[in-house]
Design a protein around this motif. Structure first.
Motif, PDB file in Angstrom:
ATOM      1  N   ASP A   8       0.824  -1.200   0.000  1.00 26.44           N
ATOM      2  CA  ASP A   8       0.000   0.000   0.000  1.00 26.44           C
ATOM      3  C   ASP A   8       0.863   1.256   0.000  1.00 26.44           C
ATOM      4  O   ASP A   8       0.567   2.222  -0.724  1.00 26.44           O
ATOM      5  N   LEU A  18      -5.968  -0.968   1.059  1.00 23.98           N
ATOM      6  CA  LEU A  18      -6.076  -0.866   2.505  1.00 23.98           C
ATOM      7  C   LEU A  18      -7.035  -1.904   3.103  1.00 23.98           C
ATOM      8  O   LEU A  18      -6.767  -2.472   4.161  1.00 23.98           O
ATOM      9  N   ALA A  19      -8.130  -2.182   2.416  1.00 27.18           N
ATOM     10  CA  ALA A  19      -9.110  -3.128   2.960  1.00 27.18           C
ATOM     11  C   ALA A  19      -8.561  -4.543   3.082  1.00 27.18           C
ATOM     12  O   ALA A  19      -9.083  -5.362   3.847  1.00 27.18           O
ATOM     13  N   VAL A  21      -6.066  -5.467   4.588  1.00 26.53           N
ATOM     14  CA  VAL A  21      -5.528  -5.700   5.926  1.00 26.53           C
ATOM     15  C   VAL A  21      -6.443  -6.642   6.711  1.00 26.53           C
ATOM     16  O   VAL A  21      -6.010  -7.359   7.626  1.00 26.53           O
ATOM     17  N   SER A  22      -7.726  -6.672   6.347  1.00 25.96           N
ATOM     18  CA  SER A  22      -8.676  -7.538   7.052  1.00 25.96           C
ATOM     19  C   SER A  22      -8.386  -9.027   6.847  1.00 25.96           C
ATOM     20  O   SER A  22      -8.986  -9.870   7.536  1.00 25.96           O
ATOM     21  N   ALA A  44      -4.743  -5.041  13.128  1.00 23.95           N
ATOM     22  CA  ALA A  44      -5.191  -4.705  11.778  1.00 23.95           C
ATOM     23  C   ALA A  44      -5.913  -3.366  11.756  1.00 23.95           C
ATOM     24  O   ALA A  44      -5.737  -2.553  10.834  1.00 23.95           O
ATOM     25  N   CYS A  48      -4.734  -0.093   9.849  1.00 20.17           N
ATOM     26  CA  CYS A  48      -5.649   0.554   8.907  1.00 20.17           C
ATOM     27  C   CYS A  48      -5.747   2.055   9.183  1.00 20.17           C
ATOM     28  O   CYS A  48      -5.725   2.884   8.257  1.00 20.17           O
ATOM     29  N   GLY A  52      -4.415   4.870   6.744  1.00 19.13           N
ATOM     30  CA  GLY A  52      -5.425   5.815   6.264  1.00 19.13           C
ATOM     31  C   GLY A  52      -4.978   7.251   6.436  1.00 19.13           C
ATOM     32  O   GLY A  52      -5.145   8.090   5.528  1.00 19.13           O
ATOM     33  N   ALA A  66     -12.831   1.252   4.825  1.00 17.86           N
ATOM     34  CA  ALA A  66     -11.791   0.257   5.088  1.00 17.86           C
ATOM     35  C   ALA A  66     -11.781  -0.135   6.556  1.00 17.86           C
ATOM     36  O   ALA A  66     -11.656  -1.325   6.904  1.00 17.86           O
ATOM     37  N   MET A  67     -11.938   0.860   7.464  1.00 22.37           N
ATOM     38  CA  MET A  67     -12.002   0.546   8.886  1.00 22.37           C
ATOM     39  C   MET A  67     -13.209  -0.327   9.206  1.00 22.37           C
ATOM     40  O   MET A  67     -13.128  -1.273  10.009  1.00 22.37           O
ATOM     41  N   VAL A  70     -12.439  -3.910   8.165  1.00 23.99           N
ATOM     42  CA  VAL A  70     -11.553  -4.591   9.104  1.00 23.99           C
ATOM     43  C   VAL A  70     -12.304  -4.955  10.382  1.00 23.99           C
ATOM     44  O   VAL A  70     -12.185  -6.071  10.911  1.00 23.99           O
TER      45      VAL A  70
END
Length: 339
Positions: A8, A18-19, A21-22, A44, A48, A52, A66-67, A70
């Motif tokens: 990223d 970024l998403a 990371v989940s 995670a 994130c 971000g 994205a948060m 996660v």
């Protein structure tokens, strides 16, 4: 998660990684406990937030989505981990019960009984299974050393219940009845009281007394006798008989037949999982040509050699349970030196 973070940062905010990371809490919920999943999820979420702010995504909706991704995956991972741990605990309890049932159903046979040395091997066709439809027992009675090996038709709990009926009746009859035919009749009566439908059991009953052995074969594969000089032969009954549990069909019961069983001889009893084992080419396991594997002085090691060779022949798990019972007539030791 580290790899996603590096990619990223290297790709910039436009890549939209970024998403991903989940994936950390997602995989943690599959293989780890709920506490570990919670820690990975928190890491995670922190990663994130950091990425971000670094990419300036919180001025847009992308950072918050994205948060949310996660956090949602972390909650799902926690639920999955908790449910998996509960199922694993239940499975452990069931396995414990199965191990206790096995000790009751298939008790360890004596290593020595009269002039015999004894070894057994049991391999289930079901992964992680502890018990199945094959059965065996050895009893040292005043009438001689008596043994049984059998194979119950079918699988599952019904087969286990039938095996328990046969073994319970045999353990009592082997001590009480004066001859092997009477033992077989007791087994038939016990099955007639407990069985329903067309369930049946193939079995061989044996009685070793002196330098001979008497066999009563109820539709079971013939035992293999191995002489000290390496010659082998199958102890085939004079006439075929129906399995146990089918006496209501009016067929004649099996006729006992006696064979030599002298010091140095050994007799291998086995079930269909051995007799009908086939490799990928459809070739049956050549048990009589593998008899030389029983040469080890320790019968347990000798029987383990057959078991390992059978597994190599199958090149994978078998389709049926495989039980083996080895009776070895001990050779008398040298006389003690006089003082």
């Amino acid at each position: 998660m580290t790899l996603v973070a590096v990619m990223d940062i290297a790709s910039g905010p436009g890549a939209g990684l970024l998403a991903l990371v989940s994936l950390g809490p997602a995989f943690s919920g599959l293989v780890g406990g709920w506490r570990r999943t919670a820690v990975v999820g928190a890491c995670a979420l922190a990663l994130c937030v950091g990425l971000g702010f670094y990419n300036g995504l919180f001025v847009q909706k992308r950072g918050f989505s994205a948060m949310a991704s996660v956090a949602g995956v972390t909650v799902a991972g926690l639920v999955a981990a908790r449910m998996r741990q509960r199922r694993e605990a239940e499975l452990a309890g069931v396995r414990t019960i199965a191990e206790v049932a096995q000790r009751v159903l298939l008790r360890p046979v004596p290593k020595y009984a009269g002039p015999l040395r004894i070894a057994v091997s049991y391999t289930s066709a079901v992964a992680d299974a502890r018990i199945g439809g094959d059965l065996y027992e050895v009893v040292a009675s005043r009438h001689g050393v008596r043994a049984i090996i059998g194979d119950v038709q079918g699988k599952g709990l019904d087969a286990v219940e039938t095996a328990a009926v046969v073994l319970g009746a045999f353990r009592e009859a082997a001590y009480d009845e004066p001859d092997l035919t009477a033992v077989g009749e007791r087994l038939e009566r016990a099955l007639a009281r407990h069985l329903s439908g067309e369930m049946f059991v193939t079995a061989v009953l044996a009685e070793a007394a002196g330098p001979s052995i008497t066999l009563l074969n109820y539709g079971h594969p013939a035992p293999l006798r191995v002489r000290p000089d390496g010659t082998v032969d199958y102890l085939v009954p004079p006439e075929r008989a129906l399995p146990l549990g089918l006496a209501a069909h009016g067929a004649e019961p099996p006729v006992g037949h006696t064979s030599d069983f002298a010091p140095g001889d050994q007799i291998l009893f086995y079930t269909d999982g051995v007799a009908e084992a086939r490799d990928d080419a459809g070739r049956f396991y050549p048990l009589d040509h593998r008899a030389f594997l029983l040469k080890d002085p320790d019968p347990e090691i000798a029987l383990d050699a057959i078991r390992r060779d059978l597994a190599e022949h199958l090149q994978g798990p078998g389709h049926d349970d495989a039980a083996m019972l080895l009776l070895r007539y001990r050779t008398p030791g040298p006389p003690a030196a006089s003082g």
